[in-house]
Design an enzyme around this catalytic site. Structure first.
Site, PDB file in Angstrom:
ATOM      1  N   SER A 129      86.116  45.888  63.466  1.00 18.59           N
ATOM      2  CA  SER A 129      86.185  47.035  62.567  1.00 18.59           C
ATOM      3  C   SER A 129      86.087  48.330  63.356  1.00 18.59           C
ATOM      4  O   SER A 129      85.444  48.384  64.408  1.00 18.59           O
ATOM      5  CB  SER A 129      85.005  46.939  61.598  1.00 18.59           C
ATOM      6  OG  SER A 129      84.797  48.168  60.956  1.00 18.59           O
ATOM      7  N   TYR A 154      75.426  45.335  59.817  1.00 22.50           N
ATOM      8  CA  TYR A 154      76.823  44.888  59.741  1.00 22.50           C
ATOM      9  C   TYR A 154      77.575  45.313  61.003  1.00 22.50           C
ATOM     10  O   TYR A 154      78.212  44.506  61.686  1.00 22.50           O
ATOM     11  CB  TYR A 154      77.511  45.468  58.489  1.00 22.50           C
ATOM     12  CG  TYR A 154      79.010  45.406  58.570  1.00 22.50           C
ATOM     13  CD1 TYR A 154      79.685  44.202  58.429  1.00 22.50           C
ATOM     14  CD2 TYR A 154      79.770  46.557  58.847  1.00 22.50           C
ATOM     15  CE1 TYR A 154      81.066  44.135  58.553  1.00 22.50           C
ATOM     16  CE2 TYR A 154      81.139  46.501  58.972  1.00 22.50           C
ATOM     17  CZ  TYR A 154      81.785  45.284  58.824  1.00 22.50           C
ATOM     18  OH  TYR A 154      83.151  45.229  58.961  1.00 22.50           O
ATOM     19  N   LYS A 158      79.363  43.180  64.386  1.00 23.14           N
ATOM     20  CA  LYS A 158      80.741  43.305  64.901  1.00 23.14           C
ATOM     21  C   LYS A 158      80.705  43.602  66.401  1.00 23.14           C
ATOM     22  O   LYS A 158      81.470  43.017  67.180  1.00 23.14           O
ATOM     23  CB  LYS A 158      81.508  44.407  64.150  1.00 23.14           C
ATOM     24  CG  LYS A 158      81.822  44.057  62.712  1.00 23.14           C
ATOM     25  CD  LYS A 158      82.772  42.863  62.606  1.00 23.14           C
ATOM     26  CE  LYS A 158      82.920  42.339  61.211  1.00 23.14           C
ATOM     27  NZ  LYS A 158      83.505  40.996  61.115  1.00 23.14           N
TER      28      LYS A 158
END
Ligand code: UDP
Length: 341
Positions: A129, A154, A158
């Site tokens: 992302s 989150y 990643k």
């Protein structure tokens, strides 16, 4: 029956995963879907079978189970690659449940890499992302833009998975990896048969708009109009999900041509930024509807403006977007009207 064209798609019933399954079939690959439907619906598979005119292979298993994932690899002799989508993806939820995010997102990446090693599968496409860039100094980011300290669990998962991919390649495991850094996926399949299925109240802008216009939500709140942008609202790079899906196929094609181990990041965006108000007004124009909205406070943690320099994916992967933001907003509305409760 298996030629060497099988691709394991973890999270293959999810939003980006399901659209990628369609593009894989269109390109002559045989997708093998792994999904436990915790954040999707089983009827998405019926829709996928319908769109692709196939009976797709599906394993309803949890990607954190090494035993179950190994079994998928043992059962299928033509696996040449993995696209790993399966992960939790809500920033706010990750702040409330950091352990759950680390446990799920990092364990599943480890499980996938272990299985690939055991079964000599070399190609991996990982869902990353643009969140890895945090709040950049320059809003146009390319792959040399420094990765920043994560602002949420989150984002941290990643970054950690990207690092793990790099280390796994450096360790000497025969691996070829693309790290695909998504900007803001929107839209739905032009058929209206698959699209995004948010659980509960949507966090993302476009599903919130479609649900408001449909009457499921009363009013959209625009999170702040006092940013340092032309109309005061935040700017993002909104990319049609079918274009994003196509990039995964292009990434696999590119990996297949690499003669030695590699781990390369690619930005996947249109290269153009749009403000929240531009999205709302384009949605109104292309669909001939009104969006009921109000201006509210800023949402904590929102980046003011970011969009992709996607030249690397354009040039190296030979990938180019076919759809406009207006097309995507049309398809999102078409999908919203087709979702069966
Ligand atoms: N946004 C908004 N209202 C909403 C949801 C989002 O104004 O109900 C704004 C948000 O502040 C951001 C943009 O829309 O500027 C995109 O937000 P989204 O959550 O879709 O993506 P992300 O924050 O991950 O870029």
């Amino acid at each position: 029956m298996s030629a060497n064209n099988q691709i394991v798609v973890t999270g293959g019933a999810g939003y980006i995963g399901s659209h990628t399954v369609v593009e894989l079939v269109n390109a002559g690959y045989e997708p093998i879907i792994i999904d436990d439907f915790r954040n999707s619906k089983e009827w998405i598979i019926d829709r996928l079978n319908d769109i692709t005119n196939q009976s797709l292979k599906v394993y309803t298993v949890d990607c954190t189970s090494q035993t179950d994932i190994d079994k998928v690899f043992a059962d299928n002799k033509g696996i040449v690659g993995v696209i790993h989508f399966a992960a939790y993806k809500a920033v706010g939820e990750s702040v409330a449940e950091p352990v759950m995010y680390y446990e799920n997102n990092i364990t599943s990446m480890c499980v996938v890499l272990n299985a690939m090693k055991k079964f000599n599968v070399e190609q991996l496409v990982f869902s990353s992302s643009c969140t890895v860039y945090g709040e950049p100094d320059n809003p146009i980011v390319d792959e040399h833009t420094p990765i920043q300290k994560a602002e949420s669990p989150y984002g941290a998962t990643k970054i950690a998975c990207e690092q793990l991919a790099q280390f796994a390649v450096q360790s000497g495991q025969a691996l070829k990896i693309c790290l695909l850094r998504y900007f803001n996926p929107i839209g739905a399949h032009p058929s209206g048969k698959i699209g995004e299925l948010p659980q509960g109240i949507p966090n993302n802008l476009v599903p919130y708009i479609t649900q408001t216009v449909k009457g499921i939500r009363e009013k959209l709140t625009v999170f702040g109009d006092d940013y340092n942008t032309a109309d005061g609202t935040c700017i993002r790079d909104y990319i049609h999900v079918v274009d994003l899906a196509d990039a995964h196929v292009k990434a696999l094609n590119w990996l297949a041509k690499q003669s030695s181990s590699v781990c390369e990041p690619f930005n996947l965006g249109t290269g153009k930024g749009s403000s929240v108000l531009e999205i709302i007004h384009t949605f109104e124009n292309v669909n001939q509807v009104k969006v009921n909205y109000q201006i509210g406070d800023r949402r904590p943690g929102d980046v003011e403006q970011i969009w992709a320099n996607a030249a690397k994916a354009n040039n190296v992967l030979n990938w180019h977007c076919k759809y406009t933001m207006a097309d995507a907003l049309k398809h999102s509305w078409n999908w919203e009207q087709n979702i069966e409760a």
